[in-house]
Design a protein around this motif. Structure first.
Motif, short mmCIF file in Angstrom:
data_model
loop_
_atom_site.label_atom_id
_atom_site.label_comp_id
_atom_site.label_asym_id
_atom_site.label_seq_id
_atom_site.Cartn_x
_atom_site.Cartn_y
_atom_site.Cartn_z
N THR A 238 -80.80 -80.33 45.86
CA THR A 238 -79.97 -80.43 47.06
C THR A 238 -80.73 -79.98 48.30
OG1 THR A 238 -77.99 -80.05 45.74
CG2 THR A 238 -77.81 -79.67 48.10
N ASN A 239 -81.48 -78.88 48.18
CA ASN A 239 -82.26 -78.34 49.30
C ASN A 239 -83.58 -77.81 48.76
OD1 ASN A 239 -83.36 -77.04 51.49
ND2 ASN A 239 -81.72 -75.56 51.74
N PRO A 240 -84.67 -78.56 48.92
CA PRO A 240 -85.95 -78.16 48.33
C PRO A 240 -86.65 -76.97 49.02
CG PRO A 240 -86.22 -80.19 49.55
CD PRO A 240 -84.75 -79.88 49.55
N THR A 241 -86.13 -76.51 50.14
CA THR A 241 -86.75 -75.37 50.82
C THR A 241 -86.43 -74.10 50.05
OG1 THR A 241 -86.57 -76.46 52.95
CG2 THR A 241 -86.92 -74.08 52.97
N VAL A 242 -87.47 -73.37 49.65
CA VAL A 242 -87.31 -72.14 48.87
C VAL A 242 -88.11 -71.01 49.52
CG1 VAL A 242 -86.97 -73.41 46.72
CG2 VAL A 242 -89.26 -72.63 47.32
N ALA A 243 -87.84 -69.81 49.08
CA ALA A 243 -88.62 -68.64 49.46
C ALA A 243 -89.01 -67.93 48.18
CB ALA A 243 -87.83 -67.71 50.38
N TRP B 208 -96.77 -57.86 46.97
CA TRP B 208 -97.23 -57.78 48.35
C TRP B 208 -97.49 -59.17 48.94
CZ3 TRP B 208 -96.45 -53.36 50.77
CH2 TRP B 208 -96.35 -52.20 50.01
N PHE B 209 -96.60 -60.13 48.61
CA PHE B 209 -96.72 -61.50 49.09
C PHE B 209 -95.33 -62.10 49.22
CE2 PHE B 209 -97.27 -66.12 48.02
CZ PHE B 209 -97.97 -66.48 49.16
N THR B 210 -95.06 -62.71 50.36
CA THR B 210 -93.83 -63.49 50.55
C THR B 210 -94.22 -64.83 51.12
OG1 THR B 210 -93.45 -62.65 52.79
CG2 THR B 210 -92.40 -61.44 50.99
N ALA B 211 -93.42 -65.86 50.82
CA ALA B 211 -93.77 -67.19 51.29
C ALA B 211 -92.55 -68.09 51.33
CB ALA B 211 -94.83 -67.81 50.37
N HIS B 212 -92.72 -69.19 52.05
CA HIS B 212 -91.77 -70.30 52.05
C HIS B 212 -92.47 -71.47 51.39
CE1 HIS B 212 -90.37 -67.95 55.60
NE2 HIS B 212 -89.23 -68.11 54.93
N GLY B 213 -91.68 -72.31 50.75
CA GLY B 213 -92.26 -73.47 50.11
C GLY B 213 -91.26 -74.57 49.90
N LYS B 214 -91.75 -75.63 49.28
CA LYS B 214 -90.92 -76.78 48.93
C LYS B 214 -90.94 -76.91 47.41
CE LYS B 214 -90.67 -81.77 49.29
NZ LYS B 214 -91.39 -82.98 49.69
N GLY B 215 -89.77 -76.88 46.80
CA GLY B 215 -89.67 -77.03 45.36
C GLY B 215 -89.69 -78.50 44.98
N GLU C 265 -94.67 -75.95 46.29
CA GLU C 265 -95.74 -76.22 47.24
C GLU C 265 -95.58 -75.26 48.41
OE1 GLU C 265 -94.98 -80.31 48.19
OE2 GLU C 265 -95.89 -81.02 46.32
N LEU C 266 -96.56 -74.38 48.60
CA LEU C 266 -96.45 -73.36 49.64
C LEU C 266 -96.61 -73.96 51.03
CD1 LEU C 266 -98.42 -70.49 47.89
CD2 LEU C 266 -95.95 -70.77 48.08
N ILE C 267 -95.81 -73.46 51.96
CA ILE C 267 -95.85 -73.88 53.36
C ILE C 267 -96.49 -72.81 54.21
CG2 ILE C 267 -94.42 -74.49 55.35
CD1 ILE C 267 -92.36 -75.59 53.27
N ASP C 268 -95.97 -71.59 54.11
CA ASP C 268 -96.53 -70.46 54.86
C ASP C 268 -96.28 -69.19 54.06
OD1 ASP C 268 -93.93 -69.21 55.58
OD2 ASP C 268 -93.69 -70.95 56.86
N ILE D 11 -100.56 -66.81 56.55
CA ILE D 11 -101.23 -68.01 56.07
C ILE D 11 -100.40 -69.27 56.30
CG2 ILE D 11 -102.25 -69.12 54.04
CD1 ILE D 11 -102.34 -66.24 52.79
N ASP D 12 -101.05 -70.28 56.84
CA ASP D 12 -100.50 -71.63 56.95
C ASP D 12 -101.14 -72.43 55.81
OD1 ASP D 12 -99.87 -74.26 57.54
OD2 ASP D 12 -100.73 -74.23 59.55
N PHE D 13 -100.34 -72.83 54.84
CA PHE D 13 -100.87 -73.54 53.67
C PHE D 13 -101.00 -75.05 53.87
CE2 PHE D 13 -99.50 -69.60 51.71
CZ PHE D 13 -100.50 -69.34 50.79
N SER D 14 -100.51 -75.56 55.02
CA SER D 14 -100.61 -77.01 55.22
C SER D 14 -102.07 -77.41 55.28
CB SER D 14 -99.89 -77.42 56.50
OG SER D 14 -100.50 -76.82 57.63
N ARG D 15 -102.33 -78.62 54.80
CA ARG D 15 -103.72 -79.08 54.71
C ARG D 15 -104.07 -80.00 55.82
NH1 ARG D 15 -105.35 -78.87 48.58
NH2 ARG D 15 -103.98 -77.23 48.03
#
Length: 142
Positions: free
Chosen positions: A62-67, A72-79, A123-126, A138-142
């Motif tokens: 329904t919503n692929p945006t995840v955290a 000692w690491f936090t991130a946003h990504g797309k599932g 897939e990590l975003i930031d 970190i910006d994980f975009s390529r």
């Protein structure tokens, strides 16, 4: 925010390039849901062995945006549901998962004959990584 540096990548591999417990957050409407999952990091993504009909997978559909959060690491990504663990296209990552999760993957909890046994790729975003007083945004975009 900067692109992923070699130093930050090495820290991520050291911490998460093996079976790791991370907190994974999804949302339904305005309501967040958080659970711990076994995952491992490889090439700007986390991989999770899961069940395709689970609540987390329904929420990601329904919503692929995840955290996520780990050591000692936090991130946003797309599932992304990569589909059945045993499908030919997943052979490479499935082999890596068998190594990373070798302590428990064949303990009888997983049914590899069930096509709903799937691979979740985050897939990590930031992200924000902390290590020995150094802060990596970190910006994980390529």
């Amino acid at each position: 925010m900067e692109k992923l540096t070699k130093e930050a990548e090495e820290i991520l591999i050291e911490r998460f390039g093996k079976d790791s417990i991370i907190a994974l957050a999804t949302t339904v409407g305005e309501i967040p849901y958080v659970r711990n999952v076994n995952a491992f990091y490889s090439d700007c993504a986390f991989y999770v062995l899961t069940y395709g009909l689970s609540n987390k997978m329904k929420q990601i559909e329904t919503n692929p945006t995840v955290a996520l959060a780990g050591d000692w690491f936090t991130a946003h990504g797309k599932g992304v549901n990569l589909g059945y663990f045993g499908k030919k296209e997943n052979r490479g990552i499935a082999e890596k998962m068998r190594v990373a999760f070798s302590e428990w993957i064949d303990n009888g909890h997983n049914n590899f004959d069930d096509v709903n046994t799937c691979i979740l790729c985050i897939e990590l975003i930031d992200g924000l990584l902390l290590s020995h007083g150094t802060r990596y945004e970190i910006d994980f975009s390529r």
